[in-house]
Design a protein around this motif. Structure first.
Motif, PDB file in Angstrom:
ATOM      1  N   GLU A   1      15.481 -46.476 -33.657  1.00 45.80           N
ATOM      2  CA  GLU A   1      16.373 -47.433 -33.025  1.00 45.80           C
ATOM      3  C   GLU A   1      15.824 -47.940 -31.699  1.00 45.80           C
ATOM      4  N   SER A   2      14.962 -47.176 -31.074  1.00 42.01           N
ATOM      5  CA  SER A   2      14.393 -47.577 -29.787  1.00 42.01           C
ATOM      6  C   SER A   2      13.350 -48.679 -29.922  1.00 42.01           C
ATOM      7  N   LYS A   3      12.914 -48.955 -31.132  1.00 37.54           N
ATOM      8  CA  LYS A   3      11.882 -49.972 -31.355  1.00 37.54           C
ATOM      9  C   LYS A   3      12.500 -51.247 -31.938  1.00 37.54           C
ATOM     10  N   SER A   4      11.999 -52.380 -31.479  1.00 34.34           N
ATOM     11  CA  SER A   4      12.434 -53.662 -32.019  1.00 34.34           C
ATOM     12  C   SER A   4      11.735 -53.913 -33.344  1.00 34.34           C
ATOM     13  N   GLY A   5      12.196 -54.932 -34.053  1.00 39.18           N
ATOM     14  CA  GLY A   5      11.549 -55.306 -35.300  1.00 39.18           C
ATOM     15  C   GLY A   5      12.481 -55.241 -36.484  1.00 39.18           C
ATOM     16  N   ILE A   6      12.176 -56.021 -37.482  1.00 42.68           N
ATOM     17  CA  ILE A   6      12.966 -56.059 -38.705  1.00 42.68           C
ATOM     18  C   ILE A   6      12.502 -54.946 -39.644  1.00 42.68           C
TER      19      ILE A   6
END
Length: 266
Positions: A156-161
Motif C-alpha cells: 500500500e505504501s507504493k504507488s502504481g496500478i
C-alpha cells in the motif's frame, strides 16, 4: 558573462575519489557487468540519475560527467532545478523524467520542464495530461513520453496500478493524443527485507505485463518496450530480468544529505 544566479555546467568536473564522476564510473561498471552476466548488451540499459534532494550544482556535475537522463521525484524540486538544465533541454541533449507521484494540479508545472513521465497510474490522470498536451500543441513528434507505473509488490505504501489491470490502462493511454506510451515502471520490493527471488519475481512480473501489451498490437503500443526498474540496491536483479532503464541516486551522489565536493572552475 553568465548569469551568476544560475549555475552553468562545469567544464572540469571533480574526478577524485568520492566525486560524482568517480561514483558514476562505478555505477556504469556495475550496469555493464550485470548486463554481460545476463547475456545482454550493456548498451541496452540506460542510466537514469535520480536527483532527489540534490542541489543544482550536484546535478550539473553529473551532466558534466556525461549523464543525459535525470529523474526528479518532487515537482517543487523539478521547478527549482529547471533553470540549471534549461540549456541542455533546449539543445536536446538531456532528458528529464518525472519519477514521483504526480497530482493533477501540478501537471502544468511538470510539463514545463519534463520530457517524460514514468508514473501514470490512472486513466483520469492520463486524460488530464493528454488534454493539456493537446491544448499546448504537444502532439505527434512532440508528444510526451509516458510510462505506466505498476505496483508489482502489492504494498500500500507504493504507488502504481495492479499488474492485472496494467494492460488495460496501457492500451487506453496509448490511444490518447499527446501521449506516447514508451513502457512501464515499478519500484521493487525492499531487498533488505525480501529474498532476492521475491525481488526478481516482481521485476519478472513487470516484464510479463510489457510483453503482453506489445503482443496485443493495440494502437500506440508498438513503442512500449521500456522497463524502468531497479535502483542502487537491486539494479543487478532488475537488469537480469530485462530492465532497460535503472534509476540510481544514492550510488551516484552518496547518502542523502551528503554534499558533493565543490566543483573546480578554471
Amino acid at each position: 558573462m553568465p548569469d551568476q544566479s544560475t549555475p552553468s555546467t562545469p567544464q572540469h568536473p571533480a574526478t577524485g575519489p568520492g566525486s560524482v564522476a568517480a561514483r558514476l564510473t562505478v555505477v556504469r561498471d556495475r550496469i555493464a557487468a550485470a548486463a554481460v552476466a545476463a547475456g545482454r548488451d550493456p548498451g541496452d540499459v540506460r542510466l537514469l540519475v535520480a536527483t532527489k534532494t540534490q542541489p543544482p550544482q550536484a546535478v550539473l556535475e553529473a551532466l558534466a560527467a556525461g549523464v543525459d537522463l535525470i529523474g526528479e521525484n518532487r515537482v517543487q524540486e523539478l521547478v527549482a532545478k529547471a533553470p540549471a538544465v534549461a540549456d541542455r533541454l533546449a539543445a536536446g541533449t538531456l532528458e528529464v523524467h518525472m519519477i514521483g507521484h504526480l497530482q493533477r494540479n501540478k501537471i502544468n508545472q511538470v510539463l514545463a520542464t519534463a520530457t517524460g513521465l514514468e508514473t501514470l497510474d490512472s486513466l483520469d490522470l492520463a486524460q488530464a495530461i493528454s488534454d493539456r498536451c493537446v491544448r499546448d500543441g504537444r502532439t505527434g513528434d512532440r508528444a510526451l513520453d509516458v510510462m505506466v507505473q505498476v505496483n508489482v509488490t502489492g504494498e500500500e505504501s507504493k504507488s502504481g496500478i495492479a499488474p492485472d489491470d496494467a494492460g488495460a490502462l496501457a492500451t487506453s493511454v496509448a490511444a490518447l493524443p499527446g501521449l506516447r506510451l514508451t513502457g512501464f515502471m515499478t519500484i521493487g520490493a525492499h531487498l533488505d527485507s525480501s529474498a532476492e527471488h521475491r525481488v526478481r519475481a516482481g521485476f519478472a512480473r513487470l516484464r510479463a505485463v510489457r510483453d503482453e501489451v506489445l503482443a496485443s498490437s493495440a494502437p500506440g503500443t508498438e513503442s512500449a518496450g521500456e522497463l524502468s526498474m531497479g535502483m542502487t540496491g537491486d539494479l543487478e536483479l532488475a537488469i537480469a530480468e530485462g530492465a532497460t532503464i535503472v534509476r540510481v541516486g544514492t550510488a551516484v551522489f552518496g547518502p542523502r544529505g551528503t554534499v558533493p565536493a565543490p566543483v573546480r572552475r578554471e
